[in-house]
Design an enzyme around this catalytic site. Structure first.
Site, mmCIF file in Angstrom:
data_model
loop_
_atom_site.group_PDB
_atom_site.id
_atom_site.type_symbol
_atom_site.label_atom_id
_atom_site.label_comp_id
_atom_site.label_asym_id
_atom_site.label_seq_id
_atom_site.Cartn_x
_atom_site.Cartn_y
_atom_site.Cartn_z
ATOM 1 N N HIS A 64 7.900 9.061 -2.901
ATOM 2 C CA HIS A 64 7.487 7.999 -3.820
ATOM 3 C C HIS A 64 8.531 6.883 -3.868
ATOM 4 C CE1 HIS A 64 3.789 9.455 -5.449
ATOM 5 N NE2 HIS A 64 4.302 10.548 -5.988
ATOM 6 N N CYS B 19 5.685 3.596 -0.013
ATOM 7 C CA CYS B 19 4.762 2.496 -0.294
ATOM 8 C C CYS B 19 5.510 1.176 -0.474
ATOM 9 C CB CYS B 19 3.947 2.785 -1.546
ATOM 10 S SG CYS B 19 2.884 4.230 -1.421
ATOM 11 N N ARG C 218 2.890 0.274 3.919
ATOM 12 C CA ARG C 218 3.951 1.261 4.075
ATOM 13 C C ARG C 218 5.217 0.600 4.616
ATOM 14 N NH1 ARG C 218 0.900 3.227 1.368
ATOM 15 N NH2 ARG C 218 -0.164 5.242 1.485
#
Length: 268
Positions: free
Chosen positions: A172, A246, A255
């Protein structure tokens, strides 16, 4: 005599109550949204970082308990040694061994066989000194079972640490521990260390891709190369590591990718 403007009609009790109730609903909704934002940006980070830290400590305790006593002889190690081009080459397996025959369990490059990690199992520790990051690596990239715990996830089907091919990871960038929030700050030459039960693998950051499609699977291929930006990536087999997250922040539209190459393996 000049005639003044007519006075506005007085609001009745019902109208005043409706206005008051509407204001209460708006304030309540605002507070609920604020609490949701605080939960996502602060509480999930706090919980995930604490849990990830405990998992790193648990792995270290487990590895320490299984480590051989000092002074005990070690079996000969099979350690990739970088050749002149900087690409590691694996020492040939002994003739007649299960590795030479192509069978048996996965070789770790340290002369020891290792079982494949179970799904969602934390089995390695990734350290990035430039970012002050030390985080567990788990098998798979499931959000509820891996990434939302603050872990980094290993893409199924990609190489394991120290193995030829591409050891590809996801994490993340925002919320739930956000371990990869600042990987955009990594520069060529920075080190990435992956520790497992049997060895420590050091990679060196080599290339990056600031933005590509979320469906650009080429970046985690055994020879990583973007299908969207063909100039980004590699053209020859090697020992690679890939970090993906991300971008832009607080979105999942694109990405961000960082690549590195294996520079050293140290058996435990």
């Amino acid at each position: 005599m000049a005639q003044g403007r007519p006075a506005p009609p007085a609001r009745g009790p019902l109208a005043r109550r409706l206005v008051w109730n509407g204001a209460e609903v708006a304030v309540t909704l605002g507070l609920v949204l604020l609490l949701l934002v605080l939960h996502q940006l602060w509480w999930t980070n706090r919980q995930a970082k604490a849990g990830a830290g405990r998992q790193v400590e648990a792995l270290e305790r487990e590895w320490g308990a299984r480590r051989q006593p000092s002074g005990e002889a070690r079996a000969p190690s099979q350690v990739p040694v970088p050749d002149a081009s900087g690409s590691p080459e694996r020492t040939p397996a002994p003739a007649g061994s299960s590795a030479a025959r192509g069978g048996g369990r996965t070789s770790t490059g340290t002369g020891q066989a290792a079982e494949r990690p179970r799904w969602d199992q934390a089995y390695a520790v990734l350290s990035i000194p430039r970012l002050g990051l030390r985080v567990p690596v788990a098998q798979g990239v499931s959000k509820p079972n891996v990434l939302n715990h603050g872990y980094v996830g290993h893409y199924p089907g990609t190489a394991q640490p120290g193995r030829a091919g591409n050891f590809a990871l996801a994490g993340h960038r925002n919320t739930h521990g956000e371990p990869f929030r600042y990987i955009n700050r990594l520069r060529r030459g920075d080190t990435l260390t992956v520790e497992t039960r049997n060895a420590t693998y050091q990679y060196v950051v080599d290339k990056s891709l600031a933005q590509t499609s979320a469906r650009d699977g080429g970046v985690i291929n055994p020879v990583p190369r973007s299908r969207v930006v063909p100039s980004a990536g590699y053209s020859e087999p090697g020992y690679y590591i890939t970090l993906t997250t991300c971008t832009p922040e607080f979105t999942s539209r694109y990405r961000l990718v960082v690549w590195g190459t294996l520079s050293r393996m140290t058996p435990r």
